[in-house]
Motif scaffolding. Structure first.
Motif, PDB file in Angstrom:
ATOM      1  N   GLN A  80     -52.233  17.335 -28.465  1.00 27.34           N
ATOM      2  CA  GLN A  80     -51.176  16.445 -28.008  1.00 27.34           C
ATOM      3  C   GLN A  80     -51.298  15.085 -28.695  1.00 27.34           C
ATOM      4  O   GLN A  80     -52.384  14.502 -28.751  1.00 27.34           O
ATOM      5  N   GLU A  81     -50.157  14.619 -29.248  1.00 31.95           N
ATOM      6  CA  GLU A  81     -50.156  13.329 -29.925  1.00 31.95           C
ATOM      7  C   GLU A  81     -50.151  12.200 -28.898  1.00 31.95           C
ATOM      8  O   GLU A  81     -49.455  12.266 -27.883  1.00 31.95           O
ATOM      9  N   THR A  82     -50.945  11.146 -29.181  1.00 27.50           N
ATOM     10  CA  THR A  82     -50.985   9.979 -28.302  1.00 27.50           C
ATOM     11  C   THR A  82     -49.749   9.131 -28.542  1.00 27.50           C
ATOM     12  O   THR A  82     -49.464   8.758 -29.675  1.00 27.50           O
ATOM     13  N   PRO A  83     -48.965   8.893 -27.492  1.00 24.12           N
ATOM     14  CA  PRO A  83     -47.745   8.089 -27.681  1.00 24.12           C
ATOM     15  C   PRO A  83     -48.097   6.679 -28.136  1.00 24.12           C
ATOM     16  O   PRO A  83     -49.140   6.143 -27.765  1.00 24.12           O
ATOM     17  N   PRO A  84     -47.233   6.076 -28.965  1.00 27.66           N
ATOM     18  CA  PRO A  84     -47.519   4.717 -29.435  1.00 27.66           C
ATOM     19  C   PRO A  84     -47.528   3.747 -28.269  1.00 27.66           C
ATOM     20  O   PRO A  84     -46.790   3.916 -27.291  1.00 27.66           O
ATOM     21  N   PRO A  85     -48.367   2.721 -28.333  1.00 25.86           N
ATOM     22  CA  PRO A  85     -48.433   1.753 -27.228  1.00 25.86           C
ATOM     23  C   PRO A  85     -47.127   0.981 -27.092  1.00 25.86           C
ATOM     24  O   PRO A  85     -46.446   0.706 -28.085  1.00 25.86           O
ATOM     25  N   GLU A 128     -41.890  -7.821 -25.700  1.00 25.59           N
ATOM     26  CA  GLU A 128     -41.704  -9.226 -26.029  1.00 25.59           C
ATOM     27  C   GLU A 128     -40.229  -9.572 -25.838  1.00 25.59           C
ATOM     28  O   GLU A 128     -39.355  -8.741 -26.134  1.00 25.59           O
ATOM     29  N   PHE A 129     -39.974 -10.755 -25.348  1.00 26.78           N
ATOM     30  CA  PHE A 129     -38.606 -11.222 -25.091  1.00 26.78           C
ATOM     31  C   PHE A 129     -37.866 -10.321 -24.081  1.00 26.78           C
ATOM     32  O   PHE A 129     -36.639 -10.328 -24.021  1.00 26.78           O
ATOM     33  N   GLY A 130     -38.617  -9.509 -23.308  1.00 26.74           N
ATOM     34  CA  GLY A 130     -37.994  -8.624 -22.332  1.00 26.74           C
ATOM     35  C   GLY A 130     -37.578  -7.279 -22.891  1.00 26.74           C
ATOM     36  O   GLY A 130     -36.876  -6.508 -22.225  1.00 26.74           O
ATOM     37  N   TYR A 131     -38.012  -6.932 -24.126  1.00 33.99           N
ATOM     38  CA  TYR A 131     -37.642  -5.666 -24.766  1.00 33.99           C
ATOM     39  C   TYR A 131     -38.896  -4.897 -25.168  1.00 33.99           C
ATOM     40  O   TYR A 131     -39.951  -5.486 -25.441  1.00 33.99           O
ATOM     41  N   ASP A 132     -38.764  -3.565 -25.200  1.00 38.03           N
ATOM     42  CA  ASP A 132     -39.808  -2.699 -25.746  1.00 38.03           C
ATOM     43  C   ASP A 132     -39.587  -2.645 -27.255  1.00 38.03           C
ATOM     44  O   ASP A 132     -38.668  -1.984 -27.741  1.00 38.03           O
ATOM     45  N   LEU A 133     -40.425  -3.338 -28.008  1.00 40.04           N
ATOM     46  CA  LEU A 133     -40.219  -3.459 -29.450  1.00 40.04           C
ATOM     47  C   LEU A 133     -40.405  -2.149 -30.201  1.00 40.04           C
ATOM     48  O   LEU A 133     -39.949  -2.020 -31.339  1.00 40.04           O
ATOM     49  N   THR A 134     -41.032  -1.151 -29.559  1.00 40.07           N
ATOM     50  CA  THR A 134     -41.212   0.144 -30.231  1.00 40.07           C
ATOM     51  C   THR A 134     -39.888   0.877 -30.395  1.00 40.07           C
ATOM     52  O   THR A 134     -39.787   1.834 -31.157  1.00 40.07           O
ATOM     53  N   ASN A 135     -38.859   0.426 -29.678  1.00 38.24           N
ATOM     54  CA  ASN A 135     -37.543   1.067 -29.783  1.00 38.24           C
ATOM     55  C   ASN A 135     -36.680   0.460 -30.881  1.00 38.24           C
ATOM     56  O   ASN A 135     -35.543   0.879 -31.077  1.00 38.24           O
ATOM     57  N   PHE A 136     -37.208  -0.543 -31.588  1.00 38.75           N
ATOM     58  CA  PHE A 136     -36.416  -1.244 -32.591  1.00 38.75           C
ATOM     59  C   PHE A 136     -37.202  -1.406 -33.892  1.00 38.75           C
ATOM     60  O   PHE A 136     -38.428  -1.293 -33.922  1.00 38.75           O
ATOM     61  N   THR A 137     -36.457  -1.674 -34.942  1.00 35.35           N
ATOM     62  CA  THR A 137     -37.056  -2.199 -36.166  1.00 35.35           C
ATOM     63  C   THR A 137     -37.030  -3.712 -36.022  1.00 35.35           C
ATOM     64  O   THR A 137     -35.968  -4.309 -35.829  1.00 35.35           O
ATOM     65  N   VAL A 138     -38.202  -4.343 -36.081  1.00 40.98           N
ATOM     66  CA  VAL A 138     -38.326  -5.762 -35.775  1.00 40.98           C
ATOM     67  C   VAL A 138     -38.409  -6.574 -37.068  1.00 40.98           C
ATOM     68  O   VAL A 138     -39.224  -6.288 -37.942  1.00 40.98           O
ATOM     69  N   VAL A 139     -37.547  -7.592 -37.166  1.00 42.12           N
ATOM     70  CA  VAL A 139     -37.552  -8.500 -38.318  1.00 42.12           C
ATOM     71  C   VAL A 139     -37.811  -9.908 -37.788  1.00 42.12           C
ATOM     72  O   VAL A 139     -37.070 -10.406 -36.943  1.00 42.12           O
ATOM     73  N   ARG A 140     -38.858 -10.552 -38.292  1.00 40.10           N
ATOM     74  CA  ARG A 140     -39.172 -11.922 -37.902  1.00 40.10           C
ATOM     75  C   ARG A 140     -38.984 -12.831 -39.109  1.00 40.10           C
ATOM     76  O   ARG A 140     -39.461 -12.516 -40.199  1.00 40.10           O
ATOM     77  N   LYS A 182     -33.404  -4.491 -34.645  1.00 44.48           N
ATOM     78  CA  LYS A 182     -32.431  -3.648 -35.329  1.00 44.48           C
ATOM     79  C   LYS A 182     -32.593  -2.192 -34.901  1.00 44.48           C
ATOM     80  O   LYS A 182     -33.682  -1.767 -34.479  1.00 44.48           O
ATOM     81  N   SER A 183     -31.518  -1.435 -35.024  1.00 44.41           N
ATOM     82  CA  SER A 183     -31.563  -0.019 -34.660  1.00 44.41           C
ATOM     83  C   SER A 183     -32.509   0.728 -35.590  1.00 44.41           C
ATOM     84  O   SER A 183     -32.699   0.343 -36.751  1.00 44.41           O
ATOM     85  N   LYS A 184     -33.089   1.827 -35.067  1.00 46.35           N
ATOM     86  CA  LYS A 184     -34.044   2.587 -35.868  1.00 46.35           C
ATOM     87  C   LYS A 184     -33.389   3.721 -36.660  1.00 46.35           C
ATOM     88  O   LYS A 184     -34.086   4.536 -37.261  1.00 46.35           O
ATOM     89  N   ASP A 185     -32.054   3.770 -36.662  1.00 45.70           N
ATOM     90  CA  ASP A 185     -31.369   4.803 -37.430  1.00 45.70           C
ATOM     91  C   ASP A 185     -31.189   4.335 -38.875  1.00 45.70           C
ATOM     92  O   ASP A 185     -31.711   3.289 -39.282  1.00 45.70           O
ATOM     93  N   THR A 186     -30.436   5.091 -39.647  1.00 52.63           N
ATOM     94  CA  THR A 186     -30.276   4.787 -41.078  1.00 52.63           C
ATOM     95  C   THR A 186     -29.479   3.507 -41.315  1.00 52.63           C
ATOM     96  O   THR A 186     -29.613   2.881 -42.366  1.00 52.63           O
ATOM     97  N   THR A 187     -28.651   3.109 -40.337  1.00 51.76           N
ATOM     98  CA  THR A 187     -27.839   1.896 -40.530  1.00 51.76           C
ATOM     99  C   THR A 187     -28.678   0.622 -40.408  1.00 51.76           C
ATOM    100  O   THR A 187     -28.375  -0.382 -41.044  1.00 51.76           O
ATOM    101  N   GLU A 188     -29.735   0.671 -39.573  1.00 50.20           N
ATOM    102  CA  GLU A 188     -30.583  -0.492 -39.308  1.00 50.20           C
ATOM    103  C   GLU A 188     -29.744  -1.733 -39.010  1.00 50.20           C
ATOM    104  O   GLU A 188     -29.963  -2.825 -39.531  1.00 50.20           O
TER     105      GLU A 188
END
Length: 422
Positions: free
Chosen positions: A34-39, A43-55, A104-110
């Motif tokens: 079983q793969e360990t889910p990413p932590p 931040e800012f009230g969002y789960d950053l693992t659901n996005f592509t983050v640009v700072r 940003k969205s994690k799909d091809t459009t980003e």
């Protein structure tokens, strides 16, 4: 022979059983790991693992629209977002040097979905335009920690704080508190201080600035001077500083509009200038020299009546304090207030510059009494209102633990001199 035959038969049977076991083992279905889910990173009230983050940081010439356009948001959508959130967030006021984050969205459009603008380390604004368009102002959780610093002046206050690795903002605030009782440009080696102040931390470890000075003790020329912060105006939730006998440390006017500066030219109605053939050219102000960009402070509470640029005055601000007094501050590089604004004593109203007729960076401080320019250093200026008698019991109860803490905190002993080796 029979014995040898039976031995060979047993050997064959054992070998066959071993082979069957190996085959059975090899044919057993493998158990998938079983793969360990990413932590989860929040931040800012969002789960950053659901996005592509640009700072990134706002650069000179950047605009809200240009930033979103470069990340897949059409101009029509940018206009819709800007118009929808204008009451909460004015996108025209984003400043160069301020950090921002794009989710940003994690799909091809980003495609950008959330824009986070950080006004400072604590305050930030979230613009979410995924389904509906919303803008909310938020603050990071801050922990307030009380600290105490003790020191002895060796040369000057700023150098002492630098040597102690303490924030200069504490020294700056102390100079403001004692502005009428101590001349910080003339401190003596051996002067000592104790100060109780608060410091802000994000996530318990990231420093986010100095809070308030709660109490301090300054021993200047062997004279002890206490200062305690106390809320003396419950209607406006404002506070002031008082000594251990409830005397107000503030006066109606500060002695100078710039901290840690020097007087380069005094009020002088008989001043002669060599450049003009030694003719009398009255100087109806007091010049305080300081580096360009140094904050200029309102010397008293009042309303801004002028904030403009005119002739030899350059950029200047004028403040009406009451029916008797006005002050003016000339040669600014930039004004920080507008006409009609009410300012409090010590508020930044502009910055040192060289606009107008000036030979070096300074502020010319002019002082009016009953419509006539006078020398403020020769005026018997009023004191601030004392602490009312009905508030004094609460004041003494408030300062008691603070004074006890100051008094019980010892100054660091001076290091003993090493004996001379003969």
């Amino acid at each position: 022979m029979k014995k040898i035959f039976y031995m060979l038969l047993i050997s064959v049977v054992l070998t066959s059983c071993q082979q069957e076991k190996e085959q059975a083992k090899n044919t057993e279905p493998a158990v998938a790991e079983q793969e360990t889910p990413p932590p989860i990173i929040k931040e800012f009230g969002y789960d950053l693992t659901n996005f592509t983050v640009v700072r990134d940081t706002v650069r000179a010439g950047d605009s809200f629209g240009a930033i979103l356009d470069s990340h897949g948001i059409a101009r029509a959508k940018v206009f819709e977002i800007s118009n929808k959130i204008k009451d909460t967030f004015n996108v025209a006021r984003i400043m160069a040097g301020k950090p921002y984050t794009l989710l940003k969205s994690k799909d091809t459009t980003e495609k950008a979905q959330v824009f986070v603008y950080q006004q400072n380390q604590i305050e930030y604004t979230v613009v979410d335009f995924r389904d509906s368009i919303t803008a909310t102002k938020r603050t990071k959780p801050v922990k307030i920690v009380e600290k105490i610093a003790v020191g002895t002046i060796q040369s000057n206050l700023s150098q002492t704080f630098d040597d102690m690795n303490l924030s200069f903002l504490v020294a700056y605030k102390m100079a403001d508190i004692y502005a009428w009782t101590i001349d910080f440009t003339r401190l003596q080696a051996g002067d000592q201080f104790k100060v109780i102040y608060t410091e802000k931390f994000i996530n318990d470890t990231i420093p986010a600035g100095i809070g308030e000075i709660k109490a301090s003790y300054f021993e200047h020329r062997s004279k002890p001077l206490y200062a305690f912060q106390f809320e003396d105006d419950t209607i406006n939730n404002s506070s002031d500083y008082f000594d251990h006998e409830a005397n107000n440390l503030r006066r109606a006017f500060l002695t100078a509009p710039v901290q840690f500066s020097r007087i380069s030219s005094r009020y002088n109605l008989k001043r002669r200038i060599k450049y003009y053939g030694n003719k009398i050219r009255p100087h109806r102000g007091t010049d305080f020299a300081a580096p360009i960009g140094t904050p200029i402070l309102a010397t008293a509470d009042g309303t801004v009546t002028k904030s403009e640029r005119r002739g030899g005055n350059g950029k200047y601000v004028k403040i009406r304090h009451n029916a008797t007094y006005d002050t003016q501050y000339l040669h600014m590089s930039k004004q920080a207030v507008k006409v009609g604004e009410y300012v409090r004593q010590g508020d930044v109203i502009g910055y040192i510059g060289m606009t107008g007729n000036t030979g070096g960076p300074h502020v010319c401080y002019r002082f009016w009494k009953n419509g006539k320019e006078v020398d403020p250093f020769k005026e018997d200026l009023p004191s601030s209102k004392p602490l009312s008698e009905e508030m004094q019991p609460a004041f003494f109860e408030h300062i008691n633990p603070l004074k006890t803490k100051l008094d019980s905190t010892l100054f660091e002993p001076e290091p003993e001199e090493e004996p001379e080796i003969l």
